[in-house]
Scaffold this active site. Sequence first.
Site, mmCIF file in Angstrom:
data_model
loop_
_atom_site.group_PDB
_atom_site.id
_atom_site.type_symbol
_atom_site.label_atom_id
_atom_site.label_comp_id
_atom_site.label_asym_id
_atom_site.label_seq_id
_atom_site.Cartn_x
_atom_site.Cartn_y
_atom_site.Cartn_z
ATOM 1 N N TYR A 111 9.771 6.794 -6.768
ATOM 2 C CA TYR A 111 8.918 6.214 -7.816
ATOM 3 C C TYR A 111 7.764 7.166 -8.143
ATOM 4 C CZ TYR A 111 5.766 2.749 -9.993
ATOM 5 O OH TYR A 111 4.922 2.074 -10.843
ATOM 6 N N ALA B 145 7.564 10.362 -7.693
ATOM 7 C CA ALA B 145 8.072 11.562 -8.369
ATOM 8 C C ALA B 145 8.350 11.274 -9.841
ATOM 9 C CB ALA B 145 9.338 12.049 -7.669
ATOM 10 N N ASN C 195 6.830 1.532 -21.442
ATOM 11 C CA ASN C 195 6.315 0.727 -20.322
ATOM 12 C C ASN C 195 7.404 0.320 -19.327
ATOM 13 O OD1 ASN C 195 4.457 -1.421 -19.007
ATOM 14 N ND2 ASN C 195 6.191 -2.607 -19.793
ATOM 15 N N SER D 279 1.493 5.590 -13.346
ATOM 16 C CA SER D 279 1.013 4.820 -12.186
ATOM 17 C C SER D 279 0.037 5.686 -11.400
ATOM 18 C CB SER D 279 2.203 4.464 -11.288
ATOM 19 O OG SER D 279 1.766 3.977 -10.034
ATOM 20 N N LYS E 275 6.918 9.086 -11.770
ATOM 21 C CA LYS E 275 5.682 8.883 -12.528
ATOM 22 C C LYS E 275 4.903 10.189 -12.673
ATOM 23 C CE LYS E 275 6.123 4.425 -13.268
ATOM 24 N NZ LYS E 275 6.319 3.879 -14.622
HETATM 25 N N1 LIG Z 1 2.545 -3.811 -11.418
HETATM 26 C C1 LIG Z 1 1.960 -2.756 -10.903
HETATM 27 O O1 LIG Z 1 1.245 -2.851 -9.883
HETATM 28 C C2 LIG Z 1 2.106 -1.408 -11.574
HETATM 29 C C3 LIG Z 1 1.273 -0.375 -11.137
HETATM 30 C C4 LIG Z 1 1.383 0.869 -11.727
HETATM 31 C C5 LIG Z 1 2.299 1.078 -12.730
HETATM 32 N N2 LIG Z 1 3.105 0.064 -13.130
HETATM 33 C C6 LIG Z 1 4.067 0.365 -14.188
HETATM 34 O O2 LIG Z 1 3.866 -0.512 -15.277
HETATM 35 C C7 LIG Z 1 5.092 -0.726 -15.956
HETATM 36 C C8 LIG Z 1 5.329 -2.218 -16.105
HETATM 37 O O3 LIG Z 1 5.340 -2.775 -14.806
HETATM 38 P P1 LIG Z 1 5.223 -4.342 -14.519
HETATM 39 O O4 LIG Z 1 4.461 -4.446 -13.257
HETATM 40 O O5 LIG Z 1 4.803 -5.071 -15.727
HETATM 41 O O6 LIG Z 1 6.769 -4.615 -14.172
HETATM 42 P P2 LIG Z 1 7.662 -5.918 -14.334
HETATM 43 O O7 LIG Z 1 8.815 -5.734 -13.397
HETATM 44 O O8 LIG Z 1 6.846 -7.146 -14.213
HETATM 45 O O9 LIG Z 1 8.175 -5.786 -15.839
HETATM 46 C C9 LIG Z 1 8.972 -4.704 -16.233
HETATM 47 C C10 LIG Z 1 9.793 -5.108 -17.421
HETATM 48 O O10 LIG Z 1 10.620 -3.974 -17.755
HETATM 49 C C11 LIG Z 1 11.944 -4.441 -17.974
HETATM 50 N N3 LIG Z 1 12.890 -3.374 -17.667
HETATM 51 C C12 LIG Z 1 13.118 -2.808 -16.457
HETATM 52 N N4 LIG Z 1 14.094 -1.905 -16.568
HETATM 53 C C13 LIG Z 1 14.479 -1.900 -17.866
HETATM 54 C C14 LIG Z 1 15.460 -1.183 -18.590
HETATM 55 N N5 LIG Z 1 16.263 -0.287 -17.995
HETATM 56 N N6 LIG Z 1 15.590 -1.428 -19.918
HETATM 57 C C15 LIG Z 1 14.803 -2.341 -20.529
HETATM 58 N N7 LIG Z 1 13.857 -3.059 -19.882
HETATM 59 C C16 LIG Z 1 13.707 -2.833 -18.568
HETATM 60 C C17 LIG Z 1 12.108 -5.634 -17.046
HETATM 61 O O11 LIG Z 1 13.174 -6.483 -17.463
HETATM 62 C C18 LIG Z 1 10.744 -6.284 -17.137
HETATM 63 O O12 LIG Z 1 10.678 -7.212 -18.185
HETATM 64 C C19 LIG Z 1 6.165 -0.015 -15.137
HETATM 65 O O13 LIG Z 1 6.447 1.237 -15.719
HETATM 66 C C20 LIG Z 1 5.511 0.153 -13.777
HETATM 67 O O14 LIG Z 1 6.022 1.254 -13.073
HETATM 68 C C21 LIG Z 1 3.025 -1.188 -12.585
#
Ligand SMILES: NC(=O)c1ccc[n+]([C@@H]2O[C@H](COP(=O)([O-])OP(=O)(O)OC[C@H]3O[C@@H](n4cnc5c(N)ncnc54)[C@H](O)[C@@H]3O)[C@@H](O)[C@H]2O)c1
Length: 252
Positions: free
Chosen positions: A158, A160, A92, A145, A162
């Site tokens: 981003y 690319a 995630n 995503s 995903k």
């Molecule tokens: N929020 C959205 O709208 C959305 C939409 C589509 C996909 N996503 C995907 O869902 C996933 C979670 O997103 P979110 O919105 O909860 O993000 P967020 O930024 O709220 O949380 C992400 C978490 O990942 C941790 N993290 C980031 N890089 C890291 C690393 N190198 N090592 C360890 N931990 C790391 C951060 O510290 C954070 O706690 C991501 O992969 C994101 O691309 C999010």
Amino acid sequence: MDIVTGQLRLRGKLALVTGAAQGIGEATVRRLASEGARVVCVDLDDKVVAMAQAVGGETLAIVGDVTDVTVLRAAVQETERRWGRIDILVNNAGIDGAPALLADGEDRDFDRVIDVNLRACWLAMKLVLPGMVAGGGGAIVNVASVAALIGFETLSIYSASKAALVGMTRTAALEYGRHNIRVNALCPGGVLTPLALSFMDEGTTQAWADKHALKRFAEPEEIAAAVAFLASNDASFITGAAIPVDGGMTAH
Ligand SMILES: NC(=O)c1ccc[n+]([C@@H]2O[C@H](COP(=O)([O-])OP(=O)(O)OC[C@H]3O[C@@H](n4cnc5c(N)ncnc54)[C@H](O)[C@@H]3O)[C@@H](O)[C@H]2O)c1
């Protein structure tokens, strides 16, 4: 809860969740634990420790960067040492990088986004798959995503990363299906988390919400519910899929 047996759906399962400190990752940890799983939570941010303690039960926190193979290896080894195996991997952790038109993108942004969103998922899968093969099965959920499925201006790197994760998911599903290992990608639309808030300017929030047929963002818990489904036996015939959980954003 399984309506036939009355048992928790993930009872006895061991899950590893990356990016677990907040947002979708935190909601996923809470959901998997509530369904009976023991969860190992990995995150860069040390608030993951307090989060895991708050969830309680048999939840373990590991602070570290998922792009560092020694961190992931230690997480997998510690989990297998304590609990014998990993049944569920949720890749995630993800970042969006600085929004920029393609020609204005920075090399270092490209490298970091690909490192976190793709290479780290590949590393984690490499590390858990041998144990899943030896243990007779498993489920991997890669959080991709909608940006893997449709374009988004200023998010080319981003997108690319995903899209590549979806490609890797499909191939892994083909390679490991014979070992009863299912590998799926989840493609969320906009989810109200710190990551989403980082790419919305003030005033554009409603415009982003309106991109969804449901005219709103998801709560992290709505994505976590889909992760738990894919991780469970309720999804026993689903593998190699990239499933939009996007409030209809890609229904156009
Ligand atoms: N929020 C959205 O709208 C959305 C939409 C589509 C996909 N996503 C995907 O869902 C996933 C979670 O997103 P979110 O919105 O909860 O993000 P967020 O930024 O709220 O949380 C992400 C978490 O990942 C941790 N993290 C980031 N890089 C890291 C690393 N190198 N090592 C360890 N931990 C790391 C951060 O510290 C954070 O706690 C991501 O992969 C994101 O691309 C999010």
